[in-house]
Design an enzyme around this catalytic site. Structure first.
Site, PDB file in Angstrom:
ATOM      1  N   SER A 133       0.691  -1.535  -0.247  1.00 51.72           N
ATOM      2  CA  SER A 133       0.143   0.115   0.051  1.00 51.72           C
ATOM      3  C   SER A 133       0.762   1.340   0.002  1.00 51.72           C
ATOM      4  O   SER A 133       2.529   1.280   0.369  1.00 51.72           O
ATOM      5  CB  SER A 133      -0.614  -0.166   1.621  1.00 51.72           C
TER       6      SER A 133
ATOM      7  N   SER B   6      -2.982  -3.925  -3.566  1.00 44.99           N
ATOM      8  CA  SER B   6      -2.020  -2.536  -3.018  1.00 44.99           C
ATOM      9  C   SER B   6      -3.460  -1.739  -3.014  1.00 44.99           C
ATOM     10  O   SER B   6      -4.633  -1.020  -3.424  1.00 44.99           O
ATOM     11  CB  SER B   6      -1.408  -2.389  -3.768  1.00 44.99           C
TER      12      SER B   6
ATOM     13  N   ASP C  96      -3.655   2.178  -2.491  1.00 40.41           N
ATOM     14  CA  ASP C  96      -2.801   3.574  -2.636  1.00 40.41           C
ATOM     15  C   ASP C  96      -3.661   4.669  -3.075  1.00 40.41           C
ATOM     16  O   ASP C  96      -4.982   4.710  -4.098  1.00 40.41           O
ATOM     17  CB  ASP C  96      -2.702   3.398  -4.380  1.00 40.41           C
TER      18      ASP C  96
END
Length: 370
Positions: free
Chosen positions: A257, A295, A297
């Site tokens: 992340s 992830s 983001d």
């Protein structure tokens, strides 16, 4: 820790310069006037490497000239994360509190502590609703994340200790236990000065890097599998002469992340700030992110500009977009270049070997003066 604290030179000291725009005085998010940063860092043996990072806009709060909210934009590159306060932020286009970053399973305790902090501000005695904003990444490889060690005391210390000036980077605060692009990750920050519609403005970025991919510096790939050896390391951790080695079976990267916070003094509304936040996430591609399924983001951008300033027109935003992308790219690289090898709860993450990296970058002709 900052480059001075770790003994590791910063990105520019190694000859790595991103873009042509000048930086602010400290090349950090705090170059935006009225923005402070504070860290609380927990390093306890091999069990805990975690912490809290606070981004504090002084324009929020009680008192003359201060406001209950600031315009803010949010862009979700991939929503595999726990950004507390995201829905109201997205719907109303404003932040009402400082922004905290921490470890995944500590985000909720951090949010409660942030509410405690803001409700104690003078003039907030009758407040009945508040939207705390807390981002996170998963530091569970290097830190005992299930213990949820972050307490109200840690959060309040980061908030109360926030300062202007240089920002400590690398294995500090919310970056104490993170990994990025095959190496030890952490906190990174950078800034740019740019002409926007005839006025010089500042854009600053702070990142918490913890994502997978292949580290790429100015277009040059620096894969961990190449730059880090495969020598074995004793369970006691690396010696000074083994700093670049990777133990066999050290485990895959996880907790992929990235949290990105952008501040500016340019007058923008929430819609324009969302466009800035979008460019912040795009910058992850420049440094080699693979934007994995797991992830989380997030890009968040706020402005400290006054209500009375005319908004920057859409057709004048390009310089601001460029400054944002460059500042975030450098902040992401700085988070890796300043981080140091860390022996943790379930394995070890190794700092980027500067000499090997610089050798490749010099051979590729991308270092300043090469």
């Amino acid at each position: 820790m900052s480059p001075a604290a770790t003994g590791r030179p910063g990105l520019r000291a190694l000859g790595v310069v991103v873009g042509a725009l000048p930086t602010g005085r400290d090349n950090a998010i705090t170059d935006v006037a009225g923005v402070r940063v504070g860290h609380t860092t927990l390093h306890e043996g091999e069990r805990l490497h975690t912490g809290v990072t606070a981004v504090v806009p002084d324009a929020l709060g009680a008192g003359p000239g201060q406001r209950r909210s600031l315009p803010c934009g949010l862009f979700v590159g991939n929503g595999y994360g726990k950004l507390v306060g995201a829905t109201q932020l997205e719907q109303l286009g404003a932040i009402e509190t400082p922004v905290l970053l921490t470890s995944t399973l500590s985000a909720f305790r951090a949010a409660d502590a942030l509410v405690t902090h803001v409700l104690a501000w003078p003039g907030y005695e009758d407040v009945r609703t508040l939207n705390p904003v807390v981002g996170e990444t998963n530091d569970g490889y290097l830190s005992d994340i299930r213990s949820r060690p972050i307490t109200e005391t840690h959060v309040l210390a980061a908030l109360d200790g926030a300062t202007s000036g240089p920002v400590a980077q690398g294995c500090v605060g919310a970056g104490a236990g993170t990994s990025a692009l095959g190496y030890k990750g952490g906190i990174g920050s950078s800034s740019r000065r740019v002409d926007v519609a005839g006025t010089t403005r500042t854009v600053g970025a702070l990142v918490q890097s913890n994502f997978s991919g292949t580290l790429t510096v100015r277009g040059v790939p620096l894969p961990a599998v190449d730059l880090l050896g495969t020598e074995s390391i004793s369970s006691a951790g690396p010696r000074a002469d083994q700093i670049d080695a990777v133990p066999k079976g050290s485990g895959p990267a996880e907790g992929n992340s990235c949290m990105i916070v952008v501040a500016t003094d340019a007058p923008l509304d929430a819609r324009r700030l969302e466009r800035v936040a979008r460019r912040a996430v795009f910058a992850m591609g420049r440094v080699g992110s693979d934007f994995a399924h797991v992830s989380g983001d997030y890009g968040l951008a706020f402005t400290t500009a006054g209500h009375d300033e005319a908004l920057v027109p859409d057709d004048a935003l390009d310089p601001l977009f460029g400054a944002t992308t460059d500042a975030v790219e450098e902040a992401l690289l700085a988070s890796v270049f300043t981080a140091t090898t860390t022996v943790g709860h379930r394995g070890t993450r190794y700092g980027l070997p500067h000499e090997r990296a610089v050798r490749r970058l010099r051979e590729a002709g991308v270092l300043a003066g090469s």
